[in-house]
Design a protein around this motif. Sequence first.
Motif, short mmCIF file in Angstrom:
data_model
loop_
_atom_site.label_atom_id
_atom_site.label_comp_id
_atom_site.label_asym_id
_atom_site.label_seq_id
_atom_site.Cartn_x
_atom_site.Cartn_y
_atom_site.Cartn_z
N THR A 21 20.61 -10.60 20.90
CA THR A 21 21.38 -11.76 20.47
C THR A 21 20.68 -12.43 19.30
N ASN A 22 21.42 -12.67 18.23
CA ASN A 22 20.90 -13.40 17.08
C ASN A 22 20.88 -14.87 17.46
N PRO A 23 19.70 -15.50 17.55
CA PRO A 23 19.63 -16.89 18.00
C PRO A 23 20.31 -17.86 17.05
N PHE A 24 20.43 -17.50 15.78
CA PHE A 24 21.00 -18.41 14.79
C PHE A 24 22.52 -18.36 14.75
N THR A 25 23.10 -17.24 15.16
CA THR A 25 24.56 -17.11 15.13
C THR A 25 25.16 -16.95 16.53
N GLY A 26 24.34 -16.57 17.49
CA GLY A 26 24.84 -16.33 18.84
C GLY A 26 25.53 -14.99 18.98
N LYS A 27 25.57 -14.21 17.91
CA LYS A 27 26.26 -12.91 17.94
C LYS A 27 25.38 -11.83 18.57
N LYS A 28 26.04 -10.88 19.23
CA LYS A 28 25.35 -9.71 19.73
C LYS A 28 25.06 -8.78 18.56
N THR A 29 23.85 -8.24 18.54
CA THR A 29 23.46 -7.36 17.45
C THR A 29 22.96 -6.03 18.00
N LEU A 30 23.05 -5.01 17.16
CA LEU A 30 22.68 -3.66 17.55
C LEU A 30 21.18 -3.53 17.73
N ALA A 31 20.76 -3.00 18.87
CA ALA A 31 19.32 -2.85 19.14
C ALA A 31 19.11 -1.62 20.01
N LEU A 32 19.02 -0.46 19.38
CA LEU A 32 18.85 0.79 20.12
C LEU A 32 17.44 0.91 20.68
N PRO A 33 17.28 1.66 21.78
CA PRO A 33 15.94 1.92 22.31
C PRO A 33 15.04 2.51 21.23
N GLY A 34 13.81 2.03 21.18
CA GLY A 34 12.88 2.49 20.16
C GLY A 34 12.78 1.54 18.99
N THR A 35 13.63 0.49 18.99
CA THR A 35 13.58 -0.49 17.90
C THR A 35 13.15 -1.87 18.42
N GLU A 36 12.61 -1.92 19.63
CA GLU A 36 12.16 -3.19 20.19
C GLU A 36 10.97 -3.73 19.40
N ASN A 37 10.74 -5.04 19.52
CA ASN A 37 9.62 -5.66 18.81
C ASN A 37 8.28 -5.00 19.16
N SER A 38 8.14 -4.59 20.41
CA SER A 38 6.88 -3.98 20.84
C SER A 38 6.59 -2.69 20.09
N THR A 39 7.63 -2.04 19.59
CA THR A 39 7.47 -0.82 18.80
C THR A 39 7.51 -1.12 17.30
N LEU A 40 8.46 -1.99 16.93
CA LEU A 40 8.70 -2.26 15.51
C LEU A 40 7.59 -3.07 14.86
N PHE A 41 7.09 -4.09 15.55
CA PHE A 41 6.11 -4.98 14.95
C PHE A 41 4.80 -4.26 14.60
N PRO A 42 4.21 -3.52 15.52
CA PRO A 42 2.95 -2.83 15.15
C PRO A 42 3.12 -1.89 13.96
N ALA A 43 4.26 -1.20 13.90
CA ALA A 43 4.50 -0.30 12.77
C ALA A 43 4.63 -1.09 11.47
N ALA A 44 5.31 -2.25 11.54
CA ALA A 44 5.47 -3.09 10.35
C ALA A 44 4.13 -3.66 9.90
N PHE A 45 3.30 -4.08 10.86
CA PHE A 45 2.00 -4.64 10.51
C PHE A 45 1.12 -3.59 9.83
N ALA A 46 1.17 -2.37 10.35
CA ALA A 46 0.37 -1.29 9.76
C ALA A 46 0.85 -0.98 8.34
N GLN A 47 2.18 -0.97 8.15
CA GLN A 47 2.72 -0.69 6.82
C GLN A 47 2.35 -1.81 5.84
N TYR A 48 2.37 -3.04 6.32
CA TYR A 48 2.01 -4.20 5.48
C TYR A 48 0.56 -4.07 5.02
N ASN A 49 -0.32 -3.75 5.95
CA ASN A 49 -1.73 -3.59 5.60
C ASN A 49 -1.93 -2.46 4.59
#
Length: 272
Positions: A21-49
């Motif tokens: 759920t998008n907290p700013f719009t209240g709309k349901k958004t697409l979130a397939l398995p494997g795209t959770e924050n627990s997976t996405l954030f570490p990958a993004a942090f590594a790419q940023y570094n």
Amino acid sequence: MTLKKAISILGIVVIFVSCATNPFTGKKTLALPGTENSTLFPAAFAQYNQVLSESNVVTGTKDSEMITRVGQRIAVAAERWLNANGYQGYLDDYKWEYKLIQSDQVNAWCMPGGKIAFYTGILPIAQNETGIAAIMGHEVAHALANHGQQRMSSGMLQQLGGIGVAVATGNESPEKQQIWMQAYGLTTTVAGVLPFSRSHETEADEIGIILMAIAGYNPDEASELWKRMKANSGGQAPPEFLSTHPSSDSRIANLKSLAPKAKAEAKKYGVT
């Protein structure tokens, strides 16, 4: 398997996939398995570094300090809004970081989880701290609304659909199958991927202008920023329906119309 059956199966998959759920719009958004924050954030942090390690990061200057100052104010504004609207703890996994990179690129971005980069090439167009805030609010909004997660999920579905088309046309000649695949790719891009991306940009504009207002910056300046962005581009842009972004004219008009709403929202937090 017929093409119709393959599309039907894909439709069933879409119905049953995970949603967020998008907290700013209240709309349901697409979130397939494997795209959770627990997976996405570490990958993004590594790419940023990795990007920082390969770039000329500017530190200890008035401009770099301004980027950090504006970023912190936008992050505080986001937390105030989220807490006030029942989303306490939403930012717990975010690791805010703000860097200025020496480059002629007219660009800025925020990775999932709050890792932000500005390029020095965009500073003349921003002109001042309020211009930076308009850009910062927009980029942070992409991360807050989980647009990265949605893009990954959309890409996965497009790939899945491509597999379905390949299976459904497996008995066709290679030439006909290639035509089917090209038609699928063109249709899903023009009718799906590009409008999806444009909707994200429009959504980030709306969230971003509210954040900059709550952070104490004048939201009227957001449309002025985009006038300068348009002038910098020389008016050169593909037709909107073939672009990942709305046209500059559309964004300018939209941001002008959103400014009063942003001011009203900021007023709720004692910001005028």
